[in-house]
Design a protein around this motif. Structure first.
Motif, PDB file in Angstrom:
ATOM      1  N   SER A 192      42.448 -12.617  -2.448  1.00  0.00           N
ATOM      2  CA  SER A 192      41.493 -11.708  -1.912  1.00  0.00           C
ATOM      3  C   SER A 192      40.716 -12.573  -1.085  1.00  0.00           C
ATOM      4  N   ARG A 193      40.343 -13.880  -1.718  1.00  0.00           N
ATOM      5  CA  ARG A 193      39.145 -14.720  -1.156  1.00  0.00           C
ATOM      6  C   ARG A 193      39.974 -15.321  -0.094  1.00  0.00           C
ATOM      7  N   VAL A 194      41.355 -15.787  -0.077  1.00  0.00           N
ATOM      8  CA  VAL A 194      42.082 -16.304   1.055  1.00  0.00           C
ATOM      9  C   VAL A 194      42.233 -15.144   2.454  1.00  0.00           C
ATOM     10  N   LYS A 195      42.489 -13.994   2.019  1.00  0.00           N
ATOM     11  CA  LYS A 195      42.538 -13.014   2.934  1.00  0.00           C
ATOM     12  C   LYS A 195      41.255 -12.893   3.885  1.00  0.00           C
ATOM     13  N   GLU A 196      40.019 -12.898   2.953  1.00  0.00           N
ATOM     14  CA  GLU A 196      38.837 -12.966   3.567  1.00  0.00           C
ATOM     15  C   GLU A 196      38.402 -14.135   4.432  1.00  0.00           C
ATOM     16  N   ALA A 197      38.922 -15.043   3.853  1.00  0.00           N
ATOM     17  CA  ALA A 197      38.318 -16.596   4.789  1.00  0.00           C
ATOM     18  C   ALA A 197      39.212 -16.561   5.950  1.00  0.00           C
ATOM     19  N   ALA A 198      40.469 -16.217   5.928  1.00  0.00           N
ATOM     20  CA  ALA A 198      41.086 -16.114   7.244  1.00  0.00           C
ATOM     21  C   ALA A 198      40.542 -15.168   8.401  1.00  0.00           C
ATOM     22  N   HIS A 199      39.926 -14.081   7.778  1.00  0.00           N
ATOM     23  CA  HIS A 199      39.205 -13.193   8.850  1.00  0.00           C
ATOM     24  C   HIS A 199      38.127 -13.907   9.305  1.00  0.00           C
ATOM     25  N   VAL A 200      37.391 -14.652   8.582  1.00  0.00           N
ATOM     26  CA  VAL A 200      36.160 -15.440   8.922  1.00  0.00           C
ATOM     27  C   VAL A 200      36.519 -16.591   9.870  1.00  0.00           C
ATOM     28  N   VAL A 201      37.568 -17.427   9.580  1.00  0.00           N
ATOM     29  CA  VAL A 201      37.806 -18.474  10.393  1.00  0.00           C
ATOM     30  C   VAL A 201      38.244 -17.741  11.866  1.00  0.00           C
ATOM     31  N   ARG A 202      39.402 -16.706  11.555  1.00  0.00           N
ATOM     32  CA  ARG A 202      39.603 -16.406  12.802  1.00  0.00           C
ATOM     33  C   ARG A 202      38.673 -15.753  13.930  1.00  0.00           C
ATOM     34  N   THR A 203      37.595 -15.230  13.244  1.00  0.00           N
ATOM     35  CA  THR A 203      36.333 -14.542  14.114  1.00  0.00           C
ATOM     36  C   THR A 203      35.523 -15.483  14.747  1.00  0.00           C
ATOM     37  N   LEU A 204      35.247 -16.437  13.812  1.00  0.00           N
ATOM     38  CA  LEU A 204      34.227 -17.626  14.552  1.00  0.00           C
ATOM     39  C   LEU A 204      35.065 -18.459  15.240  1.00  0.00           C
ATOM     40  N   LEU A 205      36.310 -18.695  15.244  1.00  0.00           N
ATOM     41  CA  LEU A 205      37.047 -19.309  16.355  1.00  0.00           C
ATOM     42  C   LEU A 205      37.266 -18.527  17.731  1.00  0.00           C
ATOM     43  N   ASP A 206      37.415 -17.210  17.398  1.00  0.00           N
ATOM     44  CA  ASP A 206      37.595 -16.337  18.644  1.00  0.00           C
ATOM     45  C   ASP A 206      36.200 -16.010  19.398  1.00  0.00           C
ATOM     46  N   GLU A 207      35.052 -16.019  18.634  1.00  0.00           N
ATOM     47  CA  GLU A 207      34.113 -15.408  19.064  1.00  0.00           C
ATOM     48  C   GLU A 207      32.742 -16.292  19.264  1.00  0.00           C
ATOM     49  N   GLY A 208      32.769 -17.486  18.321  1.00  0.00           N
ATOM     50  CA  GLY A 208      32.081 -18.283  18.223  1.00  0.00           C
ATOM     51  C   GLY A 208      30.651 -17.812  17.270  1.00  0.00           C
ATOM     52  N   SER A 209      30.848 -16.689  16.771  1.00  0.00           N
ATOM     53  CA  SER A 209      29.337 -16.161  15.972  1.00  0.00           C
ATOM     54  C   SER A 209      30.353 -15.082  14.946  1.00  0.00           C
ATOM     55  N   ILE A 210      29.422 -14.808  13.992  1.00  0.00           N
ATOM     56  CA  ILE A 210      30.071 -13.680  12.960  1.00  0.00           C
ATOM     57  C   ILE A 210      28.847 -13.323  12.215  1.00  0.00           C
ATOM     58  N   THR A 211      28.733 -12.116  12.123  1.00  0.00           N
ATOM     59  CA  THR A 211      27.805 -11.267  11.012  1.00  0.00           C
ATOM     60  C   THR A 211      28.999 -10.661  10.077  1.00  0.00           C
ATOM     61  N   PHE A 212      28.732 -10.801   8.893  1.00  0.00           N
ATOM     62  CA  PHE A 212      29.753 -10.334   8.019  1.00  0.00           C
ATOM     63  C   PHE A 212      29.502 -10.135   6.560  1.00  0.00           C
ATOM     64  N   ASP A 213      29.667  -9.038   5.947  1.00  0.00           N
ATOM     65  CA  ASP A 213      29.214  -8.782   4.642  1.00  0.00           C
ATOM     66  C   ASP A 213      30.349  -8.433   3.717  1.00  0.00           C
ATOM     67  N   GLY A 214      31.101  -9.571   3.396  1.00  0.00           N
ATOM     68  CA  GLY A 214      32.337  -9.792   2.564  1.00  0.00           C
ATOM     69  C   GLY A 214      32.037  -9.788   1.065  1.00  0.00           C
ATOM     70  N   GLU A 215      33.044  -9.551   0.208  1.00  0.00           N
ATOM     71  CA  GLU A 215      33.077  -9.880  -0.893  1.00  0.00           C
ATOM     72  C   GLU A 215      32.637 -11.116  -1.401  1.00  0.00           C
ATOM     73  N   PHE A 216      33.226 -12.277  -0.798  1.00  0.00           N
ATOM     74  CA  PHE A 216      32.916 -13.515  -1.117  1.00  0.00           C
ATOM     75  C   PHE A 216      31.991 -14.246  -0.010  1.00  0.00           C
ATOM     76  N   PHE A 217      32.187 -13.893   1.265  1.00  0.00           N
ATOM     77  CA  PHE A 217      31.362 -14.665   2.550  1.00  0.00           C
ATOM     78  C   PHE A 217      30.550 -13.592   2.970  1.00  0.00           C
ATOM     79  N   LYS A 218      29.324 -14.142   3.272  1.00  0.00           N
ATOM     80  CA  LYS A 218      28.489 -13.073   3.653  1.00  0.00           C
ATOM     81  C   LYS A 218      27.559 -14.021   4.934  1.00  0.00           C
ATOM     82  N   TYR A 219      27.513 -13.389   6.172  1.00  0.00           N
ATOM     83  CA  TYR A 219      26.718 -14.138   7.445  1.00  0.00           C
ATOM     84  C   TYR A 219      25.659 -12.997   7.950  1.00  0.00           C
ATOM     85  N   SER A 220      24.760 -13.520   8.560  1.00  0.00           N
ATOM     86  CA  SER A 220      24.015 -12.980   9.507  1.00  0.00           C
ATOM     87  C   SER A 220      23.727 -13.732  10.931  1.00  0.00           C
ATOM     88  N   GLY A 221      24.393 -13.287  11.721  1.00  0.00           N
ATOM     89  CA  GLY A 221      24.223 -13.906  13.097  1.00  0.00           C
ATOM     90  C   GLY A 221      24.664 -15.427  13.065  1.00  0.00           C
TER      91      GLY A 221
END
Length: 349
Positions: free
Chosen positions: A114-143
């Motif tokens: 579950s942690r790896v799947k969520e991390a893959a989403h985080v890496v993909r998002t930051l690479l593609d968009e350059g920013s991330i807001t995300f409230d996951g089970e393992f990783f959380k970011y605000s802007g």
């Protein structure tokens, strides 16, 4: 079939850079390395190598999303992509459980997949968009944002997987490919491809167009027995991380591995090698003359649909460093790279 060189970055750095330059000249697809504290830092090594090469791709196989925060993996990958003019990629996993234990991290309670799947989403998002807001089970970011931007339109983000089937399906569904370590039989790769394909189809993707990689212990040279002895010396060290289900798919009784694992745990490396029979060494590696290696890949791996061989080349330096054994007659890394180019790659073009 693509061919890549995966190194444990433990050589003098000048030697590692020279081998990477040679792999680039010979047309290897990529050079990967383990992103583990035990070794020299791959990101710094590959940053230097990017300036000395023109074609070969770079990245971790694998990087642990437990020990390295995924936004920092994305930042490093984007920076490496710029330095290499678009030749970076990443392979993610929960990491080496033995290394996690040395950090006093119990992998059984961290929900690794579950942690790896969520991390893959985080890496993909930051690479593609350059920013991330995300409230996951393992990783959380605000802007959170980064000025590290890749050159490629899409940096490949793949998953490393061993046990299956859920990890294989997750790789197909949530990433750009899979690097499956330490399998050597048609049964094991049929199992991988079946579940990877199911995951890809669930996401509406064509699995055959994705990266399906076989990460294998490898040694070759003109003397078959010498190459197989080198591989046998390292097999126990690698196979000790194989889950019981994976050992069984490779025709190995998990109980047969226990004395080897116990010897390794006690620091008795000579005993671990002694307990690794030639039959076990040959079963859990691709080793021998180039022609023998071609035959095993064609018999056990390629027919399942694997399209990428990722070769963990075993040479005298690694055998000495990790197992304390002198095998000077084994071909060095550069000699093996040339043999792969001259006598193995042509069989798959």
């Amino acid at each position: 079939m693509k061919f890549s060189y995966v190194m444990l970055p433990d050589y003098p750095l000048r030697e590692s850079l020279a081998s990477i330059r040679l792999a680039d000249e010979l047309g290897f697809h990529a050079c990967y390395a383990a992103d583990e504290t035990w070794h020299k830092d791959l990101w710094l090594l590959f940053a230097a190598a990017a300036q000395q090469t023109s074609r070969i791709r770079f990245g971790p196989s694998v990087s642990s999303v437990v020990l390295r925060e995924p936004t920092l993996i994305a930042q490093a990958a984007a920076t490496l992509d710029e330095l290499s003019d678009g030749r970076a990629e990443v392979v993610l996993s929960s990491g080496n459980f033995g290394l996690l234990a040395q950090y006093n991290i119990d992998w059984t309670v961290i929900k690794p997949l579950s942690r790896v799947k969520e991390a893959a989403h985080v890496v993909r998002t930051l690479l593609d968009e350059g920013s991330i807001t995300f409230d996951g089970e393992f990783f959380k970011y605000s802007g959170l944002f980064t000025f590290a931007r890749p050159v490629q339109e899409r940096v490949p983000v793949k998953l490393g997987a061993m046990r299956g089937p859920r990890s294989f399906r997750a790789a197909g569904e949530h990433s750009d490919g899979v690097h499956h370590a330490l399998s050597y039989t048609r049964e094991a790769y049929d199992y991988l491809v079946e579940h990877f394909t199911a995951g890809a189809e669930k996401a509406g993707k064509d699995a055959s167009a994705m990266d399906i990689g076989a990460w294998v212990v490898f040694a070759t040279g003109p003397d078959s027995a010498v190459a197989k002895e080198a591989a046998r010396s390292m097999v126990g060290l690698y196979a000790s991380s194989m889950p019981a289900e994976q050992l069984e798919r490779n025709g190995v009784d998990p109980n047969a591995m226990k004395p080897i694992v116990d010897a390794l745990g006690a620091g008795d490396l000579a005993r671990a090698i002694e307990l690794t029979t030639p039959e076990l060494g040959e079963r859990l590696s691709i080793a021998g003359t180039p022609e023998e290696c071609v035959a095993k890949i064609k018999r056990e791996i390629e027919p399942a649909g694997v399209n990428h061989m990722i070769l963990a080349i075993t040479d005298p330096t690694l055998v000495k460093q990790f197992m304390g054994r002198e095998l000077p007659e084994v071909a060095d890394v550069d000699t093996q790279l040339r043999l792969i180019h001259d006598r193995i790659m042509p069989a798959f073009t």
